[in-house]
Design a protein around this motif. Structure first.
Motif, mmCIF file in Angstrom:
data_model
loop_
_atom_site.group_PDB
_atom_site.id
_atom_site.type_symbol
_atom_site.label_atom_id
_atom_site.label_comp_id
_atom_site.label_asym_id
_atom_site.label_seq_id
_atom_site.Cartn_x
_atom_site.Cartn_y
_atom_site.Cartn_z
ATOM 1 N N SER A 18 0.857 -1.170 0.000
ATOM 2 C CA SER A 18 0.000 0.000 0.000
ATOM 3 C C SER A 18 0.895 1.222 0.000
ATOM 4 O O SER A 18 2.078 1.140 0.262
ATOM 5 C CB SER A 18 -0.923 0.004 1.221
ATOM 6 O OG SER A 18 -0.166 0.031 2.403
ATOM 7 N N ALA A 20 1.808 4.646 1.735
ATOM 8 C CA ALA A 20 1.621 5.344 2.999
ATOM 9 C C ALA A 20 1.737 6.844 2.789
ATOM 10 O O ALA A 20 2.584 7.327 2.067
ATOM 11 C CB ALA A 20 2.668 4.885 4.005
ATOM 12 N N ASP A 21 0.841 7.598 3.437
ATOM 13 C CA ASP A 21 0.992 9.036 3.497
ATOM 14 C C ASP A 21 0.802 9.454 4.943
ATOM 15 O O ASP A 21 0.719 8.628 5.844
ATOM 16 C CB ASP A 21 0.027 9.758 2.549
ATOM 17 C CG ASP A 21 -1.441 9.479 2.887
ATOM 18 O OD1 ASP A 21 -1.738 9.183 4.063
ATOM 19 O OD2 ASP A 21 -2.273 9.578 1.978
ATOM 20 N N ASN A 23 -1.581 10.373 6.588
ATOM 21 C CA ASN A 23 -2.808 9.942 7.235
ATOM 22 C C ASN A 23 -2.920 8.426 7.351
ATOM 23 O O ASN A 23 -3.958 7.905 7.758
ATOM 24 C CB ASN A 23 -4.021 10.485 6.461
ATOM 25 C CG ASN A 23 -4.061 12.003 6.462
ATOM 26 O OD1 ASN A 23 -3.903 12.620 7.503
ATOM 27 N ND2 ASN A 23 -4.261 12.593 5.300
ATOM 28 N N THR A 24 -1.899 7.701 6.983
ATOM 29 C CA THR A 24 -1.939 6.248 7.015
ATOM 30 C C THR A 24 -1.899 5.744 8.447
ATOM 31 O O THR A 24 -1.036 6.122 9.231
ATOM 32 C CB THR A 24 -0.752 5.653 6.243
ATOM 33 O OG1 THR A 24 -0.777 6.157 4.914
ATOM 34 C CG2 THR A 24 -0.834 4.138 6.216
ATOM 35 N N ASP A 69 3.033 0.594 6.945
ATOM 36 C CA ASP A 69 1.761 0.737 6.252
ATOM 37 C C ASP A 69 1.213 -0.597 5.768
ATOM 38 O O ASP A 69 0.200 -0.652 5.081
ATOM 39 C CB ASP A 69 1.912 1.677 5.060
ATOM 40 C CG ASP A 69 2.862 1.125 4.000
ATOM 41 O OD1 ASP A 69 3.713 0.288 4.350
ATOM 42 O OD2 ASP A 69 2.738 1.515 2.828
ATOM 43 N N SER A 71 3.043 -2.766 3.875
ATOM 44 C CA SER A 71 3.644 -3.171 2.605
ATOM 45 C C SER A 71 4.752 -4.202 2.773
ATOM 46 O O SER A 71 5.214 -4.764 1.797
ATOM 47 C CB SER A 71 4.199 -1.944 1.874
ATOM 48 O OG SER A 71 5.199 -1.317 2.640
ATOM 49 N N TYR A 111 1.769 8.860 13.849
ATOM 50 C CA TYR A 111 0.414 8.898 13.296
ATOM 51 C C TYR A 111 -0.547 9.640 14.232
ATOM 52 O O TYR A 111 -1.315 10.511 13.795
ATOM 53 C CB TYR A 111 -0.098 7.481 13.037
ATOM 54 C CG TYR A 111 -1.599 7.433 12.833
ATOM 55 C CD1 TYR A 111 -2.178 7.950 11.687
ATOM 56 C CD2 TYR A 111 -2.427 6.907 13.820
ATOM 57 C CE1 TYR A 111 -3.555 7.940 11.508
ATOM 58 C CE2 TYR A 111 -3.799 6.890 13.657
ATOM 59 C CZ TYR A 111 -4.364 7.403 12.500
ATOM 60 O OH TYR A 111 -5.723 7.395 12.347
ATOM 61 N N GLN A 215 6.026 12.630 7.381
ATOM 62 C CA GLN A 215 6.290 11.195 7.498
ATOM 63 C C GLN A 215 7.584 10.814 6.780
ATOM 64 O O GLN A 215 8.374 10.013 7.292
ATOM 65 C CB GLN A 215 5.121 10.405 6.927
ATOM 66 C CG GLN A 215 5.274 8.896 7.073
ATOM 67 C CD GLN A 215 4.016 8.182 6.650
ATOM 68 O OE1 GLN A 215 2.994 8.233 7.322
ATOM 69 N NE2 GLN A 215 4.075 7.529 5.499
#
Length: 357
Positions: A18, A20-21, A23-24, A69, A71, A111, A215
């Protein structure tokens, strides 16, 4: 060997990548690390030949950090093909450090910090993935937090640690996070919560110095700070870590058992506190979040009753009937877990006070 790795990857079910940003939401755990070295695995009741998990690192191996995230595949972490490498490091002042636990709580601290900092009002509710119960964090009166005193980051670090505390309980009561395997071997492992608190403290320091950190910048900075803390704790080399683990074979862990069997780990720490002393070493460096406890008036982790969990049947009726559990319930639940384990012939909970230096 290729066939073995294929079987393992199927069994542990790689998590899909996935992006990640900021907001992840981090996934619950990184796929690492059971206490011990040279650990063996089995698929169902079938032992996997020629396969073991060394599970130890040198300080210089703490390099790339990948925001969790989801991944990273389980098999990639186990055989060292992912960018991020995790394992155990023995330190003379902090005992065994589980780098995955450090990183997990650090990621969650970032986060939660971003969630608080970027809020639209002074109240906020975050819904997280369930872990036996529905997890949510309820914030209120956030405008009263003192940004100049780094209170957003402090509250984030404290709540990230609360999530780690609950995760230990969830693992004991049958939580399944990855690949359909219950996580019994990791529940209340002696190094876990100290490692988690270390992650919260590292992230809080990074944020204090860089309050507008992204991040991407956090991912770059984190290994540098982590290595600094490992040096402060007098981290030892890989060979020393293996040597110290072997001293505990048959006491804290059992090399004759195979993952994911619960009693790979024989000695557990069920003590819940915001003041921690590392297990296994003399004159260990204490860690504490106790001074931040008043901040929980602004944010609270809540575990809300969801589907019936049969393993909770051993709990008192008054607790089972409560709609919402908080950190105030954790020690009672952990004590009941300990009372059950103490009756098992495999347990060596009496050995938790053993020192290696």
């Amino acid at each position: 060997m290729k066939r073995i790795l294929l079987l393992l990857s199927l069994a542990f079910a790689s998590i899909q990548p996935s992006v990640a940003d900021v907001n992840t939401v981090p996934v619950g755990i990184r796929p690492c690390c059971a206490f011990g070295t040279g650990l063996k695995a089995e698929l169902g009741s079938v032992p996997v030949p020629f396969y073991s998990i060394k599970n130890v690192l040198n300080t210089e191996d703490v390099d790339a950090h990948v925001f969790n995230d989801g991944s990273s595949s389980v098999i990639g972490s186990l055989i060292g093909t992912s960018d991020e490498v995790n394992g155990l490091i023995f330190t003379n002042k902090g005992g065994f450090i589980d780098t995955a636990h450090v990183r997990d709580t650090a990621d969650f601290t970032l986060y939660l910090y971003h969630s608080i900092k970027n809020r639209d009002s002074d109240a906020l509710e975050l819904a997280l993935t369930p872990e036996l119960r529905t997890r949510r964090i309820v914030f209120n009166n956030l405008d009263k937090l003192d940004s100049a005193n780094n209170e957003e980051a402090k509250l984030a670090g404290l709540l990230a640690f609360r999530l780690a505390q609950w995760h230990e309980i969830g693992q004991w009561y049958g939580l399944v996070s990855v690949g359909g395997f219950k996580e019994y071997p990791s529940a209340f492992s002696p190094e876990d919560l100290y490692s988690n608190m270390l992650g919260a403290l590292i992230a809080m320091e990074i944020i204090k110095i860089n309050p507008d950190i992204s991040q991407d910048a956090f991912v770059v900075l984190f290994p540098q700070y982590f290595r600094k803390y490992l040096k402060m704790l007098d981290a030892q080399d890989e060979d020393t870590t293996i040597e110290q683990l072997k001293k505990l074979d048959g006491i804290w862990w059992d090399s004759n058992k195979r993952l994911p069997e619960k009693w790979v780990v024989k000695t557990r720490d069920y003590h819940y506190s915001l003041d921690l002393i590392p297990n296994g070493v003399t004159k260990g460096t204490p860690l504490s979040l106790q001074a931040l406890s008043d901040l929980e008036q602004y944010g609270q982790l809540q575990l809300v009753a969801a589907d019936k969990i049969d393993s909770f049947d051993i709990l008192p009726a008054a607790l089972k009937e409560k709609e919402i559990w908080t950190h105030q319930d954790f020690q009672m639940i952990a004590n009941i877990s300990k009372s059950v384990d103490d009756k098992n012939a495999n347990n060596r909970n009496d050995a938790l006070t053993m020192k290696l230096n």
